[in-house]
Design an enzyme around this catalytic site. Structure first.
Site, PDB file in Angstrom:
ATOM      1  N   THR A 191      -9.987  21.228 -54.629  1.00 13.40           N
ATOM      2  CA  THR A 191      -9.898  22.388 -53.745  1.00 13.40           C
ATOM      3  C   THR A 191      -9.757  23.616 -54.627  1.00 13.40           C
ATOM      4  OG1 THR A 191      -8.784  23.386 -51.883  1.00 13.40           O
ATOM      5  CG2 THR A 191      -7.397  22.262 -53.485  1.00 13.40           C
ATOM      6  N   ASN A 210     -12.296  38.046 -43.952  1.00 12.48           N
ATOM      7  CA  ASN A 210     -13.185  38.189 -45.094  1.00 12.48           C
ATOM      8  C   ASN A 210     -13.865  39.545 -45.154  1.00 12.48           C
ATOM      9  OD1 ASN A 210     -13.323  35.538 -46.695  1.00 12.48           O
ATOM     10  ND2 ASN A 210     -13.280  34.881 -44.576  1.00 12.48           N
ATOM     11  N   SER A 241      -9.827  45.021 -49.228  1.00 10.44           N
ATOM     12  CA  SER A 241      -9.321  46.319 -48.772  1.00 10.44           C
ATOM     13  C   SER A 241      -7.822  46.443 -49.035  1.00 10.44           C
ATOM     14  CB  SER A 241      -9.596  46.492 -47.297  1.00 10.44           C
ATOM     15  OG  SER A 241     -10.992  46.389 -47.033  1.00 10.44           O
TER      16      SER A 241
END
Length: 418
Positions: A200, A413, A418
């Site tokens: 992962t 996403n 941001s």
């Protein structure tokens, strides 16, 4: 990091026992955000062996390259580890020469703090790709938390490596090795950019069993295939995928035999327990898929081969149309048919059967005569959805886990940097 915990989070979190020979500490180093725990230091006793598997991405992160080099340096005798440093907030990927310098400096700072060679330091990073990692932020921090590192606080360790995860992911197992009991603890992080091609995004397993590095490597290579490699959130393989396993060998003092060969029959029960930990962690990753509201199990049977079943299952699990239908609680088997057909594997339309949560909706290439829209619609409200496809061609069978695709995934996403 999200504030709302996924509705699919496990109800029960296990009590994580101490692993003899492992000390843990966390800190807020300001890697990306202020006031957020973002560094994990795991310190292991001398003699701890290590194994690892990593992303097959052709654009791997600098920490992935660092760990690969350290494992290769160990050669046939296997590699040893004294410390693991993990940071969240910055993946140190696609950072060129600066990234390589950052890994080297991080390892130097960690080695000085722990009192070992840089070759015994293993690194992992997760977060934004393409931003330089300021490794000087580790200076002083690692030395300080090395002094306070202690056994047992696995939950804090698991939280420190989270990015968009909504809950820490841990798992544990205890099993007999010879006449002694040994413990296996694992943690993982991952919620998006998940279709592992080995493990992962980040996962770490620790045990007090006396296992050679070669044995750990063998356990990892076989263990990931039906666990982490059978999970997908969005079909995107990370640059940072890392699964490391560490064995301190401390249980030898209690009579656990040293295992140097992967085929040792005494390893059978341990292997099952090890794989159970990997399976538990990988399911938690699927449960924490970004914006997920439903866990989805895709089962394909009657395929020409297991490999063929895996490809078809992944085709279904990665289909945005299938995943949005699940989010809308719509048993749209037409989209499943589409995903089977596009997989490029042997399939016969007129032998195909499809079920949702045990209710057969299609058989022999057409809608099932007993199909009841109300019954199926009610079943689709469940938090876990099983899609089963029977191909009727052979004995190949496989299973993968995924989740639905919601508006929240797009929001997470769309705002990630941001």
């Amino acid at each position: 990091m999200s504030t709302a915990v996924s509705p699919l989070a496990p109800n029960d979190v296990p009590d994580m026992p101490e692993i003899a020979g492992v000390r843990l500490a966390t800190a807020a180093a300001g890697i990306r955000y202020k006031g957020r725990t973002d560094v994990l230091l795991a310190v292991m006793d001398k003699g701890t062996t290590v194994g690892g598997v990593f992303t097959k991405s052709k654009c791997p992160s600098a920490p992935v390259e660092w760990c690969r080099a350290k494992l290769k340096r160990g050669g046939s005798r296997g590699a040893f580890a004294r410390a693991l440093v993990v940071n969240s907030g910055n993946a140190n990927a696609f950072t060129g020469k600066t990234g390589r310098q950052s890994t080297a400096l991080t390892a130097q700072i960690a080695a000085k703090a722990v009192g070992c060679s840089v070759n015994d330091i293993f690194l992992a990073s997760t977060g934004v790709i393409g931003e330089p990692l300021d490794a000087t932020k580790f200076d002083g921090v690692l030395a300080e938390i090395n002094e306070t590192a202690a056994p047992g606080d696995w939950m804090s360790a698991a939280r420190a490596i989270m990015t968009t995860d909504t809950f820490p992911k841990v798992a544990t197992a205890t099993v007999k090795l010879g006449k002694a009991r040994v413990t296996i603890n694992g943690m993982a992080k991952g919620a998006g950019m998940i279709m592992p091609d080995m493990a992962t995004m980040l996962s770490f397993v620790f045990t007090d069993a006396p296992l050679s590095g070669a044995v750990l490597q063998s356990l990892l290579r076989s263990g990931v295939e039906d666990t982490f490699n059978a999970v997908t959130i969005d079909g995107d393989t990370s640059t940072s995928d890392t699964l490391l396993a560490f064995a301190t060998g401390a249980a030898a003092a209690n009579g656990a035999p040293k295992i140097t060969r992967a085929g040792d029959p005494r390893l059978k029960a341990f292997t099952k327990a090890f794989n159970d930990v990997l399976a538990n962690l990988s399911e938690q990753v699927a449960r924490d898929g970004e914006g997920a509201r439903k866990l989805v199990e895709v089962v394909v049977e009657g395929a020409a081969t297991k490999a063929s079943a895996r490809k078809i299952a992944m085709s279904i699990a990665n289909s945005p149309l299938v995943k949005t239908a699940i989010a809308g609680e719509d048993a749209n088997w037409g989209r499943v048919v589409m995903a089977v057909g596009k997989a490029g594997e042997p399939a016969n339309r007129d032998k195909l059967s499809i079920s949702f949560n045990g209710i057969r909706v299609a058989r022999s290439g057409a809608r099932d005569p007993s199909y009841d829209e109300a019954e199926v619609s009610e079943a689709m409200k469940a938090p876990k959805i099983q899609i089963k496809v029977a191909l009727g061609l052979g004995k190949g069978r496989d299973r993968v886990l995924t989740c639905d695709l919601t508006k929240e995934y797009v929001a997470i996403n769309g705002d990630y940097r941001s």
